[in-house]
Write an enzyme that holds these catalytic residues in place. Structure first.
Site, PDB file in Angstrom:
ATOM      1  N   HIS A 197      -5.923  28.801  37.849  1.00 52.85           N
ATOM      2  CA  HIS A 197      -4.972  27.750  37.471  1.00 52.85           C
ATOM      3  C   HIS A 197      -5.365  27.141  36.139  1.00 52.85           C
ATOM      4  CE1 HIS A 197      -7.306  23.988  38.131  1.00 52.85           C
ATOM      5  NE2 HIS A 197      -7.980  24.729  39.005  1.00 52.85           N
ATOM      6  N   CYS A 198      -4.369  26.623  35.427  1.00 49.73           N
ATOM      7  CA  CYS A 198      -4.608  25.878  34.197  1.00 49.73           C
ATOM      8  C   CYS A 198      -4.283  24.417  34.487  1.00 49.73           C
ATOM      9  CB  CYS A 198      -3.769  26.434  33.051  1.00 49.73           C
ATOM     10  SG  CYS A 198      -1.986  26.311  33.322  1.00 49.73           S
ATOM     11  N   ALA A 199      -3.957  23.643  33.468  1.00 48.11           N
ATOM     12  CA  ALA A 199      -3.704  22.214  33.658  1.00 48.11           C
ATOM     13  C   ALA A 199      -2.442  21.941  34.473  1.00 48.11           C
ATOM     14  CB  ALA A 199      -3.605  21.515  32.310  1.00 48.11           C
TER      15      ALA A 199
END
Length: 463
Positions: free
Chosen positions: A25-27
């Protein structure tokens, strides 16, 4: 929101556990590698609680949850799927295997240059501060302030091959410190430093019948990329044949000496010629195409973002900064990005469904800060016509910034944050950037309202 329940609901909608290779996952987004993306039930996923959009791009199926939510969904998701022990490197390798060669190449360049962005932005801002001190005569020209700030602002470009060498070696699977050494060889004090010199005339060294120009590669990009790629191949090849007992002694020694000779004799000169050729072509298009070039590039940039190839542009922009001291491409890209935000605002204003509004507004604001994927994939491309409106806005904004010669002194920032690297080039440069910004956003906003869109249209998955 029950994160575990959302995670449980996601698994069958993604084609079942056996269809999920890895997760990260990213932000804002849950990033998944799926064996078969066609098994993902797009509409059902988008209707789940907390989901603000979903799309497939660059080897990953990405589900937008938003900041503060995605990490909690990710924790529940990996627990439900048993993917806790899949490393980040394994996930990246899985992503690469799903990409086509062009996108994979672009992603590789992105992975090399994105970590260097803070250094380039810092140098650009320091150059702007130094320029203002000189123009407004805040201090004497020979002041220690001027001398020191000149050192601080130029350092990143002088040692750029070392920074790239370290980052590229990590990406190519070599030892990053050996990559830095290769960059150090290319910027050694024994070599004439051509950075900032219009007419650099080096001495020549006679080596085994070769005339070797004793000129450095400070501020260059392509030569060090090629050199470190070769270095990584040599290093990995040696590690397969050198016994473990002497690996620490033999492999670094042979790697550096072989790569050093090949770089100074062959790769460096060829890389420089290639870099000069790319810069010459871009300058020709920019100088002769004028506003038309900005119109085309600004209009098409968001289509390039969809493919993921835009990641490779950092290398070209770094080359422009090294050769010219300015970046004239980034203002064009910025116009395309903020135009997507303008179209997203129009969708927010005109949409009837609460879920559409919930996604459109934060995604549009994100585009104004330089992050366009949420508004492109979650809103504008989904309803098609807003994407067309954004392309028109980006084209007109791009034409204006090229016509008025707007430039930046770094790369990596677009939208509102880009003001920081546009302002140091002068008040006129800043004003024209803001006017272009207004043209791009306003045109995209109005065009999207005029074109309209149907919220019930099916989503588009980009492969």
């Amino acid at each position: 929101m029950n994160y575990s329940e959302v995670a449980k609901q996601l698994i069958p909608l993604l084609g079942g556990r056996d269809n999920i290779v890895s997760a990260a996952h990213c932000a804002t987004r849950l990033r998944l590698v799926l064996k078969d993306e066609k098994k993902a039930e797009q509409k059902a996923i988008e209707n789940l609680e907390g989901v603000k959009g979903a799309f497939a791009s660059s080897g990953q199926y990405q589900i937008i949850f938003g900041t503060g939510v995605v990490n909690k969904v990710y924790e529940a998701f990996v627990k439900e799927t048993g993917l806790q022990n899949v490393s980040a490197d394994a996930h990246q390798e899985a992503v690469k295997q799903k990409m086509n060669p062009v996108v994979r190449f672009a992603k590789t360049l992105s992975n090399i240059f994105v970590p260097i962005i803070p250094a380039i932005v810092a140098s650009g801002l320091l150059m702007g501060l130094l320029g203002m001190m000189k123009v407004f005569k805040w201090v004497a020209p020979d002041s220690a302030w001027v001398v020191l700030l000149d050192m601080f602002s130029s350092a990143a470009f002088i040692i750029l091959p070392i920074l790239i060498g370290y980052s590229a070696a990590k990406e190519f699977g070599g030892n990053p410190f050996l990559g830095a050494v290769i960059g150090g060889i290319m910027t050694h004090p024994a070599l004439l430093n051509p950075w900032g010199l219009a007419e650099a005339k080096p001495e020549y060294l006679d080596f085994l019948g070769f005339k070797v120009a004793m000129i450095g590669y400070q501020g260059t990009v392509i030569p060090v990329l090629l050199a470190v790629y070769v270095m990584s191949k040599i290093e990995k090849g040696l590690r397969k044949v050198v016994p473990h007992a002497i690996d620490l002694l033999v492999t670094p020694f042979v790697t550096v000496i072989l790569t050093g000779f090949v770089t100074i004799l062959v790769i460096g000169p060829l890389g420089n010629a290639l870099g000069d050729g790319i810069t010459t072509v871009l300058n020709f298009i920019y100088d002769n195409g004028g506003a038309l070039a900005g119109l085309i590039f600004g209009g098409l940039y968001s289509m390039i973002v969809i493919t993921g190839v835009h990641h490779s542009f950092h290398a070209i922009e770094a080359g422009l900064l090294a050769k010219l001291g300015v970046n004239y491409l980034l203002p064009i890209w910025s116009m395309a990005n903020v135009a997507q935000g303008g179209a997203g605002l129009a969708v927010f204003l005109k949409a009837k469904r609460a879920k559409t509004k919930e996604v459109a507004l934060p995604s549009a604001l994100s585009a104004f800060l330089g992050i366009t994927e949420p508004v492109i994939f979650g809103v504008n491309l989904k309803y098609r016509k807003p994407f067309i409106g954004a392309a028109i806005g980006g084209a007109l904004g791009g034409a204006y910034v090229v016509f008025t010669n707007v430039v930046a002194n770094a790369y990596g920032l677009t939208g509102i944050p880009m003001i920081a690297i546009v302002a140091p080039e002068g008040m006129q440069n800043l004003m024209n950037y803001l006017i272009g910004f207004a043209i791009a956003v306003g045109t995209a906003f109005i065009t999207t309202l005029l074109l309209g869109f149907k919220e019930e249209e099916s989503s588009t998955i980009i492969k």
